[in-house]
Motif scaffolding. Structure first.
Motif, PDB file in Angstrom:
ATOM      1  N   ASN A 133       0.816  -1.206   0.000  1.00 10.12           N
ATOM      2  CA  ASN A 133       0.000   0.000   0.000  1.00 10.12           C
ATOM      3  C   ASN A 133       0.854   1.262   0.000  1.00 10.12           C
ATOM      4  OD1 ASN A 133      -2.728  -0.818  -0.210  1.00 10.12           O
ATOM      5  ND2 ASN A 133      -2.584  -1.668   1.844  1.00 10.12           N
ATOM      6  N   ALA A 134       2.062   1.169   0.568  1.00  9.20           N
ATOM      7  CA  ALA A 134       2.966   2.320   0.530  1.00  9.20           C
ATOM      8  C   ALA A 134       3.527   2.496  -0.877  1.00  9.20           C
ATOM      9  CB  ALA A 134       4.095   2.126   1.531  1.00  9.20           C
ATOM     10  N   LEU A 135       3.705   1.389  -1.603  1.00 10.19           N
ATOM     11  CA  LEU A 135       4.240   1.476  -2.973  1.00 10.19           C
ATOM     12  C   LEU A 135       3.153   1.899  -3.963  1.00 10.19           C
ATOM     13  CD1 LEU A 135       6.396  -1.792  -3.179  1.00 10.19           C
ATOM     14  CD2 LEU A 135       7.257   0.534  -2.914  1.00 10.19           C
ATOM     15  N   GLU A 136       1.950   1.579  -3.625  1.00  2.72           N
ATOM     16  CA  GLU A 136       0.814   1.740  -4.552  1.00  2.72           C
ATOM     17  C   GLU A 136       0.693   3.141  -5.180  1.00  2.72           C
ATOM     18  OE1 GLU A 136      -2.749   2.646  -4.607  1.00  2.72           O
ATOM     19  OE2 GLU A 136      -2.978   1.359  -6.370  1.00  2.72           O
ATOM     20  N   PRO A 137       0.772   4.239  -4.384  1.00  4.98           N
ATOM     21  CA  PRO A 137       0.600   5.559  -5.006  1.00  4.98           C
ATOM     22  C   PRO A 137       1.779   6.036  -5.854  1.00  4.98           C
ATOM     23  CG  PRO A 137       0.961   5.778  -2.640  1.00  4.98           C
ATOM     24  CD  PRO A 137       0.886   4.327  -2.927  1.00  4.98           C
TER      25      PRO A 137
ATOM     26  N   GLY B 157      -4.593  -1.271  -2.419  1.00 10.86           N
ATOM     27  CA  GLY B 157      -5.222  -0.265  -3.275  1.00 10.86           C
ATOM     28  C   GLY B 157      -6.654  -0.636  -3.638  1.00 10.86           C
ATOM     29  N   GLY B 158      -7.379  -1.198  -2.677  1.00  8.88           N
ATOM     30  CA  GLY B 158      -8.774  -1.539  -2.899  1.00  8.88           C
ATOM     31  C   GLY B 158      -8.975  -2.890  -3.558  1.00  8.88           C
TER      32      GLY B 158
END
Lengths: 140, 258
Positions: free
Chosen positions: A35-39, A78-79
């Motif tokens: 989730n930290a890599l996702e954006p 990411g959902g």
């Protein structure tokens, strides 16, 4: 690699970042890292490796019994739901970048994301660690 | 001629000394924890606690033993006298400074116990003994200093993990998760027996040792601990065996000047 790639081969050797964790990561930490890599922009795909955790006992007198491993579960990235079948030990992040500046920027972002999400430390290197074009094995 | 004095292992470094210590049957190994006998029986999963031992032959005293000088010479172990089944326990030892490693386990078992059959593999060590003797041996091995809750696993099958990185709690990887980390007590707790069949109670094997402590206790030479090459005597001993084997094959006694 964890599963069959969901992304087509790039056909050119795009740079990959190898994030090699110092400890095998729990499902919770894996979720945090992803989730930290996702954006981060320019990430084309993320592959993970680790140690396999079977769903059922695959040998011995208890063969077939459910394994009930606490780290074999579905995480949300990411959902999207991702079923973890491994205790993850490394991430391979393929970057869709055009020049060195873009690469450095993306690597910097990845490094800071990992620093916050992986308290046990990791080593990071840039290179090419997986296939980027079809070979004979893809035509079986 | 002076009587032969048994020697165990060369070297002056900590792992070498520890190897000598575990192999010397005169040295009593330190007891670090006390897992009850019933729990040891549960962990192995061969019988239920309190259940009778199953036998594969009538007690030796009852049956008619053939007239054999060797049988007269060798005192049978307890389980053999009673005709117990042969059962096993298998330990996996992590490469990350586990207190002992499989090969030294074999040396230790053979040097300390009678009536056993042991087998070494890269990451695990099986030991087969008559059931009631096995239980005593297993309890000793789980209680003493050669066992570390985090870095030694009791695994009958699917032993993979000895060379994997440790997990976030410092435990060796186990695909079947036989033991879990108790966050509150900071202890390792077994929830499955050695072949991963769930057991009806949680069996605590205590707190893992610190890395500093393990580095003093281990029998493992490691580049990031004590390098084997730093111990001249151990290196010379390894090289000597290698040379004798290479040059002499099955006749090492014929090789001169080594």
């Amino acid at each position: 690699m964890l599963s069959e790639s969901t992304v087509e081969y790039a056909e050119i050797p795009l740079p990959e970042v190898e994030i090699f964790s110092n400890a095998m990561l729990s499902a919770e930490t894996t979720e945090k890292v992803l989730n930290a890599l996702e954006p981060i922009e320019n990430i084309r795909q993320i592959n993970m490796t680790g140690e396999g955790i079977p769903r059922n006992l695959n040998s011995g007198p208890g063969k077939g019994l459910p394994n009930n491993h606490s780290e074999r579960k579905t995480i949300t990235v990411g959902g999207r739901e991702v079923e973890l079948k491994y205790l993850v030990g490394a991430f391979y992040v393929e970057l869709d970048v055009e020049n060195e500046e873009m690469l450095d920027e993306a690597v910097g972002k990845i490094r800071s994301a990992c620093e916050s999400a992986m308290p046990h430390g990791f080593s990071l290197s840039v290179g090419r660690y997986s296939k980027y074009r079809k070979t004979l094995r893809d035509y079986r | 001629m002076a009587a032969y004095k048994r020697q165990f292992y060369p070297g002056t470094t900590t792992p070498a000394k520890n190897r000598r210590k575990v192999m010397d049957p005169k040295v009593k190994l330190k007891k670090l924890r006390d897992v009850s006998m019933d729990d040891v029986v549960r962990l192995m999963g061969h019988r239920n606690p309190g259940e009778e031992y199953k036998s594969i032959h009538p007690p030796i005293e009852e049956g008619k033993e053939p007239n054999c000088p060797i049988r007269k010479l060798v005192e049978p172990i307890d389980g053999a006298k009673k005709g117990d089944r042969v059962r096993y326990i298998q330990f996996t030892d992590s490469v990350y400074f586990a207190p002992i490693s499989p090969y030294q386990r074999a040396w230790m078992y053979l040097s300390r116990y009678r009536g056993i059959d042991t087998g070494t593999l890269s990451g695990r060590q099986i030991i087969e003994v008559r059931e009631r003797d096995l239980e005593k041996l297993a309890k000793e091995m789980i209680d003493n200093e050669t066992f570390d809750p985090a870095l030694t696993g009791i695994r009958g099958a699917t032993v993979h993990g000895h060379a994997c990185r440790l997990d976030e709690n410092g435990l060796m990887f186990d695909a079947w998760q036989r033991y879990i980390w108790d966050k509150d007590k900071k202890e390792v707790v077994y929830v499955k027996d050695q072949v991963a069949i769930p057991i009806d109670r949680k069996i605590s094997v205590g707190k893992p040792a610190s890395l500093n402590d393990l580095k003093k206790r281990t029998t493992i030479f490691r580049a990031d601990g004590v390098d084997m090459r730093d111990d001249k005597e151990v290196t010379a001993y390894g090289l000597r065996i290698h040379k004798l084997r290479t040059l002499g094959g099955y006749q090492p006694f014929n090789v001169k000047d080594v």
